[in-house]
Motif scaffolding. Structure first.
Motif, PDB file in Angstrom:
ATOM      1  N   ILE A  32      50.582  -5.831   0.327  1.00 26.98           N
ATOM      2  CA  ILE A  32      49.517  -6.439  -0.461  1.00 26.98           C
ATOM      3  C   ILE A  32      50.033  -7.750  -1.033  1.00 26.98           C
ATOM      4  CG2 ILE A  32      48.020  -6.199  -2.473  1.00 26.98           C
ATOM      5  CD1 ILE A  32      48.111  -3.268  -2.230  1.00 26.98           C
ATOM      6  N   LEU A  33      49.197  -8.781  -0.990  1.00 24.18           N
ATOM      7  CA  LEU A  33      49.551 -10.058  -1.616  1.00 24.18           C
ATOM      8  C   LEU A  33      49.151 -10.029  -3.084  1.00 24.18           C
ATOM      9  CD1 LEU A  33      48.528 -12.678   1.099  1.00 24.18           C
ATOM     10  CD2 LEU A  33      50.814 -12.355   0.159  1.00 24.18           C
ATOM     11  N   LEU A  34      50.090 -10.243  -3.964  1.00 28.25           N
ATOM     12  CA  LEU A  34      49.920 -10.321  -5.418  1.00 28.25           C
ATOM     13  C   LEU A  34      49.616  -8.989  -6.097  1.00 28.25           C
ATOM     14  CD1 LEU A  34      47.882 -13.619  -6.049  1.00 28.25           C
ATOM     15  CD2 LEU A  34      50.348 -13.259  -6.262  1.00 28.25           C
ATOM     16  N   GLY A  35      49.280  -7.955  -5.339  1.00 28.68           N
ATOM     17  CA  GLY A  35      48.966  -6.670  -5.927  1.00 28.68           C
ATOM     18  C   GLY A  35      47.502  -6.309  -5.790  1.00 28.68           C
ATOM     19  N   GLU A  36      47.209  -5.036  -6.027  1.00 28.96           N
ATOM     20  CA  GLU A  36      45.827  -4.558  -5.897  1.00 28.96           C
ATOM     21  C   GLU A  36      44.916  -5.268  -6.889  1.00 28.96           C
ATOM     22  OE1 GLU A  36      43.415  -0.463  -6.773  1.00 28.96           O
ATOM     23  OE2 GLU A  36      45.160  -0.282  -5.423  1.00 28.96           O
ATOM     24  N   GLY A  37      43.723  -5.607  -6.415  1.00 32.64           N
ATOM     25  CA  GLY A  37      42.735  -6.246  -7.271  1.00 32.64           C
ATOM     26  C   GLY A  37      42.880  -7.749  -7.402  1.00 32.64           C
ATOM     27  N   LYS A  38      43.831  -8.335  -6.684  1.00 35.74           N
ATOM     28  CA  LYS A  38      44.072  -9.779  -6.790  1.00 35.74           C
ATOM     29  C   LYS A  38      43.515 -10.555  -5.593  1.00 35.74           C
ATOM     30  CE  LYS A  38      46.507  -9.166 -10.552  1.00 35.74           C
ATOM     31  NZ  LYS A  38      45.977  -9.555 -11.873  1.00 35.74           N
ATOM     32  N   GLY A  39      42.608  -9.919  -4.846  1.00 32.16           N
ATOM     33  CA  GLY A  39      42.106 -10.563  -3.638  1.00 32.16           C
ATOM     34  C   GLY A  39      41.332 -11.840  -3.884  1.00 32.16           C
ATOM     35  N   MET A  40      40.553 -11.894  -4.979  1.00 32.91           N
ATOM     36  CA  MET A  40      39.813 -13.120  -5.267  1.00 32.91           C
ATOM     37  C   MET A  40      40.759 -14.266  -5.585  1.00 32.91           C
ATOM     38  SD  MET A  40      36.617 -13.273  -4.781  1.00 32.91           S
ATOM     39  CE  MET A  40      36.304 -14.761  -5.718  1.00 32.91           C
ATOM     40  N   HIS A  94      49.511 -12.227  13.298  1.00 37.66           N
ATOM     41  CA  HIS A  94      49.587 -11.957  11.861  1.00 37.66           C
ATOM     42  C   HIS A  94      48.218 -12.195  11.231  1.00 37.66           C
ATOM     43  CE1 HIS A  94      54.230 -12.578  11.464  1.00 37.66           C
ATOM     44  NE2 HIS A  94      53.895 -11.710  12.404  1.00 37.66           N
ATOM     45  N   PHE A  95      47.781 -11.251  10.401  1.00 41.57           N
ATOM     46  CA  PHE A  95      46.458 -11.315   9.803  1.00 41.57           C
ATOM     47  C   PHE A  95      46.531 -11.150   8.290  1.00 41.57           C
ATOM     48  CE2 PHE A  95      45.869 -10.029  14.145  1.00 41.57           C
ATOM     49  CZ  PHE A  95      44.660 -10.572  14.553  1.00 41.57           C
ATOM     50  N   ILE A  96      45.706 -11.924   7.573  1.00 42.03           N
ATOM     51  CA  ILE A  96      45.486 -11.723   6.142  1.00 42.03           C
ATOM     52  C   ILE A  96      44.075 -11.188   5.997  1.00 42.03           C
ATOM     53  CG2 ILE A  96      45.394 -12.781   3.850  1.00 42.03           C
ATOM     54  CD1 ILE A  96      47.232 -14.997   4.891  1.00 42.03           C
ATOM     55  N   LEU A  97      43.946  -9.979   5.463  1.00 45.24           N
ATOM     56  CA  LEU A  97      42.672  -9.276   5.378  1.00 45.24           C
ATOM     57  C   LEU A  97      42.225  -9.149   3.926  1.00 45.24           C
ATOM     58  CD1 LEU A  97      40.417  -7.259   6.389  1.00 45.24           C
ATOM     59  CD2 LEU A  97      42.158  -5.457   6.140  1.00 45.24           C
ATOM     60  N   ILE A  98      40.983  -9.520   3.657  1.00 48.12           N
ATOM     61  CA  ILE A  98      40.386  -9.322   2.339  1.00 48.12           C
ATOM     62  C   ILE A  98      39.464  -8.105   2.422  1.00 48.12           C
ATOM     63  CG2 ILE A  98      39.042 -10.333   0.468  1.00 48.12           C
ATOM     64  CD1 ILE A  98      41.663 -11.792   1.031  1.00 48.12           C
ATOM     65  N   ALA A  99      39.765  -7.083   1.621  1.00 46.66           N
ATOM     66  CA  ALA A  99      38.993  -5.844   1.643  1.00 46.66           C
ATOM     67  C   ALA A  99      38.777  -5.338   0.225  1.00 46.66           C
ATOM     68  CB  ALA A  99      39.699  -4.782   2.489  1.00 46.66           C
ATOM     69  N   ARG A 100      37.773  -4.474   0.081  1.00 45.07           N
ATOM     70  CA  ARG A 100      37.435  -3.919  -1.227  1.00 45.07           C
ATOM     71  C   ARG A 100      38.292  -2.686  -1.523  1.00 45.07           C
ATOM     72  NH1 ARG A 100      34.135  -4.946  -4.845  1.00 45.07           N
ATOM     73  NH2 ARG A 100      33.099  -6.521  -3.541  1.00 45.07           N
ATOM     74  N   THR A 101      38.921  -2.695  -2.703  1.00 39.75           N
ATOM     75  CA  THR A 101      39.719  -1.542  -3.133  1.00 39.75           C
ATOM     76  C   THR A 101      39.108  -0.840  -4.333  1.00 39.75           C
ATOM     77  OG1 THR A 101      41.147  -3.159  -4.285  1.00 39.75           O
ATOM     78  CG2 THR A 101      41.933  -2.285  -2.190  1.00 39.75           C
ATOM     79  N   SER A 102      38.083  -1.447  -4.942  1.00 36.57           N
ATOM     80  CA  SER A 102      37.347  -0.804  -6.033  1.00 36.57           C
ATOM     81  C   SER A 102      36.020  -1.511  -6.202  1.00 36.57           C
ATOM     82  CB  SER A 102      38.147  -0.848  -7.339  1.00 36.57           C
ATOM     83  OG  SER A 102      38.035  -2.120  -7.964  1.00 36.57           O
ATOM     84  N   ASP A 103      35.183  -0.966  -7.069  1.00 33.14           N
ATOM     85  CA  ASP A 103      33.890  -1.590  -7.335  1.00 33.14           C
ATOM     86  C   ASP A 103      33.924  -2.475  -8.572  1.00 33.14           C
ATOM     87  OD1 ASP A 103      32.617  -0.408  -5.127  1.00 33.14           O
ATOM     88  OD2 ASP A 103      32.386   1.477  -6.233  1.00 33.14           O
ATOM     89  N   PRO A 129      33.761  -5.571 -10.627  1.00 34.52           N
ATOM     90  CA  PRO A 129      33.150  -6.855 -10.237  1.00 34.52           C
ATOM     91  C   PRO A 129      34.120  -8.031 -10.219  1.00 34.52           C
ATOM     92  CG  PRO A 129      32.481  -6.210 -12.455  1.00 34.52           C
ATOM     93  CD  PRO A 129      33.196  -5.038 -11.865  1.00 34.52           C
ATOM     94  N   ARG A 130      35.225  -7.932 -10.935  1.00 37.94           N
ATOM     95  CA  ARG A 130      36.179  -9.047 -10.978  1.00 37.94           C
ATOM     96  C   ARG A 130      37.454  -8.758 -10.203  1.00 37.94           C
ATOM     97  NH1 ARG A 130      36.413 -12.506 -16.364  1.00 37.94           N
ATOM     98  NH2 ARG A 130      38.230 -13.103 -15.166  1.00 37.94           N
ATOM     99  N   GLN A 134      32.106 -11.579  -3.188  1.00 39.67           N
ATOM    100  CA  GLN A 134      31.798 -10.394  -3.984  1.00 39.67           C
ATOM    101  C   GLN A 134      30.956  -9.390  -3.193  1.00 39.67           C
ATOM    102  OE1 GLN A 134      33.235  -9.711  -6.619  1.00 39.67           O
ATOM    103  NE2 GLN A 134      33.806 -11.589  -7.681  1.00 39.67           N
ATOM    104  N   MET A 135      30.353  -9.821  -2.098  1.00 39.66           N
ATOM    105  CA  MET A 135      29.525  -8.923  -1.283  1.00 39.66           C
ATOM    106  C   MET A 135      30.331  -8.171  -0.227  1.00 39.66           C
ATOM    107  SD  MET A 135      26.249 -11.465  -0.755  1.00 39.66           S
ATOM    108  CE  MET A 135      25.415 -10.341   0.369  1.00 39.66           C
ATOM    109  N   ILE A 136      31.635  -8.388  -0.182  1.00 39.45           N
ATOM    110  CA  ILE A 136      32.468  -7.758   0.840  1.00 39.45           C
ATOM    111  C   ILE A 136      32.352  -6.234   0.775  1.00 39.45           C
ATOM    112  CG2 ILE A 136      34.900  -7.258   1.411  1.00 39.45           C
ATOM    113  CD1 ILE A 136      35.439 -10.249   1.066  1.00 39.45           C
TER     114      ILE A 136
END
Length: 403
Positions: A234-242, A175-184, A186-187, A145-147
């Motif tokens: 994007i894997l699973l769609g935006e906001g599905k990184g967790m 090949h890279f899988i990147l976890i990044a923030r797309t919004s604030d 919290p979930r 969550q601190m990303i």
């Protein structure tokens, strides 16, 4: 509970054990087998991988459709343990981190076109991969969550800025899988992206020196300065990184434990062999009660680890996240690996501290086990949270027909 394994899994275990004994173990004593970072030299690795493919010992963790053998997590536990009797073993069978975890998550949640583009080249052994999540302070480490690395949507693509570090395998990965923030949010503020090393807008700032031997590609610090990633990646769609992170890290943590148990058993093997031969003050080491207590306790601790791993593997096979079970296995097995290496060195004396055996290699490698994929303290916090929420139900057995 039934701990018997199928005849098919036993066949794989026996063939892997024979392959490791015949093809891999002898290489450990030859300095020319190693690269500059104390892992198996890549040309030699490719030769062994060709042999493993030819013998049907490739990609045990993937389905037949993805070019694998379709073993469940319980079967993987048995076979991964056998692979890591050698420090070189898992990479030979395409079952080493981080490719192992990346392949499993891509197979589970990737779209068909994503699997073809990003999974299959890793499964065929044509490329290596990395999972890009951890950041320097004040970014995300054990707490995703601190990303702070941010992917900003512009039209049909995302533009990435930020810094990651301790990214395993990055220097050799394509090949890279990147976890990044797309919004604030919290979930749902994180998203998972796929990108190729040849895309502009990112660079490896440095390969971070560490105290132990390294995976191929090392542990790197990465800077993103305008990397553009299409929406389709994007894997699973935006906001599905967790969700992507949780789907990947549980099985990946457990496969670490499976491999570490193999190394712990190897340390015990080296210690027992030396104790049987070495004499001092008119008695073999193996006949000394102090040595018997050390080895007996170690054998018990390894077996406890195997049971914890099998319980977690069962829960994963049943479709659960198994956070509690995986955390218990992770904490215990990481500690056992360190204890096994330390005990092996102690029994071998100066020989164990030297490079005449792989004990010192394993000892230096083992220290990271209590840190990677979540420090011990984080997993114990997770367990305490479960205990607080569940109370005495924390220890409840699953009941037939309830799932």
């Amino acid at each position: 509970m039934d701990f018997t394994i199928s005849a098919r899994v036993e066949d794989f275990r026996q063939r892997i054990a024979a392959f490791v004994e015949r093809e891999v173990l002898p290489l450990e004593a030859d300095p020319s087998s190693y690269d500059a970072h104390e892992n198996i030299a890549l040309p030699l690795l490719e030769e062994l991988r060709d042999k493993a493919r030819a013998q049907g010992l490739w990609n045990l963790q993937l389905s037949a459709a993805s070019g694998g053998q379709g073993l469940d997590k319980r079967g993987m536990a048995v076979c991964y343990e056998a692979m890591n009797r050698s420090i070189f073993g898992p990479a030979v069978f395409n079952s080493a981190a981080p490719d192992d975890g990346n392949m499993m998550v891509l197979e589970k949640i990737g779209m068909p076109e994503q699997k073809e583009k990003w999974l299959m080249p890793i499964a065929r052994g044509e490329v290596r991969s990395a999972f890009v999540m951890t950041e320097p302070h004040p970014g995300g480490g054990s707490d995703p969550q601190m990303i702070q690395t941010r992917a900003t949507k512009r039209g049909d693509r995302y533009v990435v800025h930020g810094t990651k570090w301790f990214i395993t395998g990055a220097e050799e990965a394509e090949h890279f899988i990147l976890i990044a923030r797309t919004s604030d949010d919290p979930r749902h503020g994180l998203s998972a992206f796929l990108y190729h090393k040849n895309q502009p807008g990112w660079r490896i700032k440095r390969r971070i020196p560490i105290m132990g031997p390294e995976e191929h590609g090392g542990h790197c610090e990465i800077e993103f300065d305008g990397l553009e990633i299409p929406v389709s990646e994007i894997l699973l769609g935006e906001g599905k990184g967790m969700r992507v992170t949780q789907t990947r890290l549980g099985p990946a943590r457990l496969t670490h434990c499976m491999r570490w148990l193999g190394l712990a058993k190897r340390c015990t093997e080296i210690a027992r062999d030396y104790a049987e031969k070495r004499e001092g003050f008119g008695i073999r080491l193996a006949n000394r009660e102090s040595i018997q207590l050390m080895l007996g306790d170690l054998a018990m601790q390894i077996e406890i680890g195997r049971l914890l791993v099998q319980k977690a593997a069962y829960a994963l096979d049943m479709g659960e996240y198994a956070r509690k079970e995986v955390s218990m296995a992770k904490v215990h097995v990481a500690d056992v690996l360190h204890k096994a290496a330390d005990t092996g060195i102690q029994i071998n004396g100066a020989r164990g501290y030297s490079k005449d055996t792989v004990l010192e290699w394993i000892y230096r490698y083992a220290r990271q086990a209590r840190l990677v994929d979540g420090a011990d303290e984080v997993h114990k916090m997770v367990l305490n949270r479960n205990l607080s929420e569940e109370g005495n139900e924390f220890w409840r057995w699953p009941v037939e027909g309830e799932r």
